[in-house]
Enzyme design. Sequence first.
Site, mmCIF file in Angstrom:
data_model
loop_
_atom_site.group_PDB
_atom_site.id
_atom_site.type_symbol
_atom_site.label_atom_id
_atom_site.label_comp_id
_atom_site.label_asym_id
_atom_site.label_seq_id
_atom_site.Cartn_x
_atom_site.Cartn_y
_atom_site.Cartn_z
ATOM 1 N N PHE A 121 49.153 46.068 41.874
ATOM 2 C CA PHE A 121 48.149 47.133 41.775
ATOM 3 C C PHE A 121 47.214 47.017 42.963
ATOM 4 O O PHE A 121 46.502 46.023 43.113
ATOM 5 C CB PHE A 121 47.344 47.078 40.463
ATOM 6 C CG PHE A 121 46.363 48.219 40.396
ATOM 7 C CD1 PHE A 121 46.756 49.465 39.929
ATOM 8 C CD2 PHE A 121 45.062 48.074 40.853
ATOM 9 C CE1 PHE A 121 45.875 50.546 39.911
ATOM 10 C CE2 PHE A 121 44.168 49.157 40.847
ATOM 11 C CZ PHE A 121 44.580 50.389 40.374
ATOM 12 N N ASP A 159 44.890 40.750 48.729
ATOM 13 C CA ASP A 159 44.014 41.697 48.041
ATOM 14 C C ASP A 159 43.266 40.913 46.964
ATOM 15 O O ASP A 159 43.821 40.587 45.913
ATOM 16 C CB ASP A 159 44.853 42.832 47.435
ATOM 17 C CG ASP A 159 44.005 43.818 46.619
ATOM 18 O OD1 ASP A 159 42.835 43.501 46.323
ATOM 19 O OD2 ASP A 159 44.531 44.887 46.273
ATOM 20 N N LYS A 177 34.958 45.695 44.594
ATOM 21 C CA LYS A 177 34.381 45.434 43.268
ATOM 22 C C LYS A 177 33.105 44.581 43.292
ATOM 23 O O LYS A 177 32.039 45.092 43.604
ATOM 24 C CB LYS A 177 35.461 44.835 42.353
ATOM 25 C CG LYS A 177 36.558 45.862 42.070
ATOM 26 C CD LYS A 177 37.478 45.538 40.923
ATOM 27 C CE LYS A 177 38.328 46.745 40.559
ATOM 28 N NZ LYS A 177 39.744 46.616 40.796
HETATM 29 C C1 PLP Z 1 40.542 47.647 41.457
HETATM 30 C C2 PLP Z 1 41.546 47.188 42.446
HETATM 31 C C3 PLP Z 1 41.850 47.957 43.578
HETATM 32 C C4 PLP Z 1 41.285 49.347 43.819
HETATM 33 O O1 PLP Z 1 39.910 49.370 43.898
HETATM 34 P P1 PLP Z 1 39.123 50.772 43.716
HETATM 35 O O2 PLP Z 1 37.702 50.448 44.033
HETATM 36 O O3 PLP Z 1 39.328 51.185 42.281
HETATM 37 O O4 PLP Z 1 39.735 51.743 44.656
HETATM 38 C C5 PLP Z 1 42.744 47.439 44.494
HETATM 39 N N1 PLP Z 1 43.315 46.233 44.310
HETATM 40 C C6 PLP Z 1 43.052 45.476 43.223
HETATM 41 C C7 PLP Z 1 43.692 44.139 43.089
HETATM 42 C C8 PLP Z 1 42.183 45.938 42.245
HETATM 43 O O5 PLP Z 1 41.940 45.190 41.163
#
Ligand code: PLP
Length: 429
Positions: free
Chosen positions: A146, A233, A275
């Site tokens: 994700f 990520d 985040k």
């Molecule tokens: C939440 C998330 C995203 C996307 O972030 P947004 O601010 O919702 O665009 C990308 N990668 C990971 C691992 C996430 O948990």
Amino acid sequence: MDTTERTLQEYYLDLESKHGAHDYHPLPVVLAKGNGVYLWDVNGKRYYDFLSAYSAVNQGHCHPEIVGAMKEQAETLTLTSRAFHNNKLGEYMKYITDYFGFDKVLCMNTGAEGVETAIKIARKWGYEKKGVAENQAQIIVCNNNFHGRTSTIISFSTDPNSKGHFGPYASGFIHVPYDDLDALAKVLENNPNIVGFLVEPIQGEAGVYTPDEDFIRGAKALCKQNDVLLITDEIQTGIARTGSLLAVCGNCTCQGDCEQQESTYVRPDMLILGKAISGGTYPVSAVLCDNEIMEVIKPGQHGSTFGGNPLAVTIAKKALEVVKNERLAQNARELGEIFRTEMNLYIAHSNIVKLVRGKGLLNAIVINDSPDSDTAWNICLKLRDNGLLAKPTHGNIIRFAPPLVMTEEQLQDCISIIINTLKSFENNP
Ligand SMILES: *Cc1c(COP(=O)(O)O)cnc(C)c1O
């Protein structure tokens, strides 16, 4: 809930349902206030937050120092665009690059934009530094990843719900199973067009899948051998959530002063954060890497109107300071151990829960029922009634990720709520 309370909740649910796109399926609770580890609904009922807005609120709701910095800057200067300089950006750039140990940062807003940015940098690096032929660059990604919701990112999702009927899809991505170094080695072999391996150190959305201890270390070695960028990520796993500053820090508790500690740190070539970088107050994301990679981006080649604005960077700097000052990584580590130990004691005699897994305060339980059943959803409704908010992810998995400012006493209270709730489902799955 009495009738007036129910009516008030329904009023808000109806408004959203009638006037908003149905792109989410929220738990039926309407929140009106937050403080630290707590949330209150429109009727004044208090809950423990066990989602933390998908780990964006690591510092706790409405952290007074973060809100204070935000208010002050909001009254001073909010947005100049990058057409001009501002007196906050440079100091933030120095702060965040020192904090995470990279030469340079590129500032964006949402997590998905951070991922898009990393993809663009990796490709450009591939053409200009690695010598990949034009338009041939490929990036390896994992099954069940994700990374966000843009059209390029969902092109390499393996979740049919995220991707179905959104084609045509962007090309240039190769999939490997998560936590499978042999598969990664095989794809890297004899494929000079690969420029990056984009990976979550723990797969959060997929259900908190924690890989083998050596997975990221092994991936780094393979990337290095093949002149490929390791792109981590850490939008969900980063910033103290998993009991260290980053999930790639392994068991290192130094909070960034790695020279002084025996380190289990695996340094990525590019790091994506989002985040919790703002403590859940404002969309802030960042891509960090060293000069020889970042220098491929020249004026006019990438950007964002709001990226790096004075309000965003003031908030982010304060939010990162709070993580260090309040030792949130250590707290997440200690409370995480307690949580999994207590849950495992319960699970040993449970029919309704199969297992608990996770790291620090990013954990999940797997419900012993088919992924298509609504058992996990019903458990979350009952948890809500009992004063704790969590949400199923991918069917029968419930993620537990409270704010990292939780005390041990509060955690014990939460464990009681969770176990008592689960007990009521034991004979009645
Ligand atoms: C939440 C998330 C995203 C996307 O972030 P947004 O601010 O919702 O665009 C990308 N990668 C990971 C691992 C996430 O948990």
